[in-house]
Scaffold this motif. Structure first.
Motif: not given
Length: 111
Positions: A62-67
């Protein structure tokens, strides 16, 4: 049939406290009417997209990105899920919701 009535905000400038209070009062009246007439399913407000987290778990990890997912001047700020017998009624309610919250509205049927 159920419809998603999305509330679209097009400014990040904070509005005045008086305008917010008047809008909230109009939304409360609209919400009560939806409930009284049997159209109400659920509604909610959303925080600004800057507080969003995007998760992409299509690959191995899983790739978690803010915004926000999409950079845009317009963003979803709230929604109603309503019951309406047909699209004409849903659009009429959407127009009344737009007036109550002083924002653009998008109406989409659930499949």
């Amino acid at each position: 049939m159920q419809y998603l009535v999305s509330v679209i905000h097009d400014s990040r400038d904070p509005s005045s406290v008086e305008a917010e209070a008047a809008e909230q009062a109009a939304i409360d009246v609209f919400n009560a009417r939806l409930q009284d007439e049997g159209h109400w399913v659920f509604a909610g407000g959303l925080g600004v997209p800057d507080n969003a987290t995007v998760i992409d778990n299509r690959g191995g990890d899983a790739v978690v990105t803010d915004g926000p997912f999409v950079e845009s001047k317009e963003f979803l700020v709230g929604f109603w899920i309503i019951d309406a017998p047909d699209l004409d009624v849903a659009l009429r309610l959407g127009a009344e919701g737009s007036k109550a919250c002083n924002r653009k509205i998008e109406v989409r049927p659930f499949l």
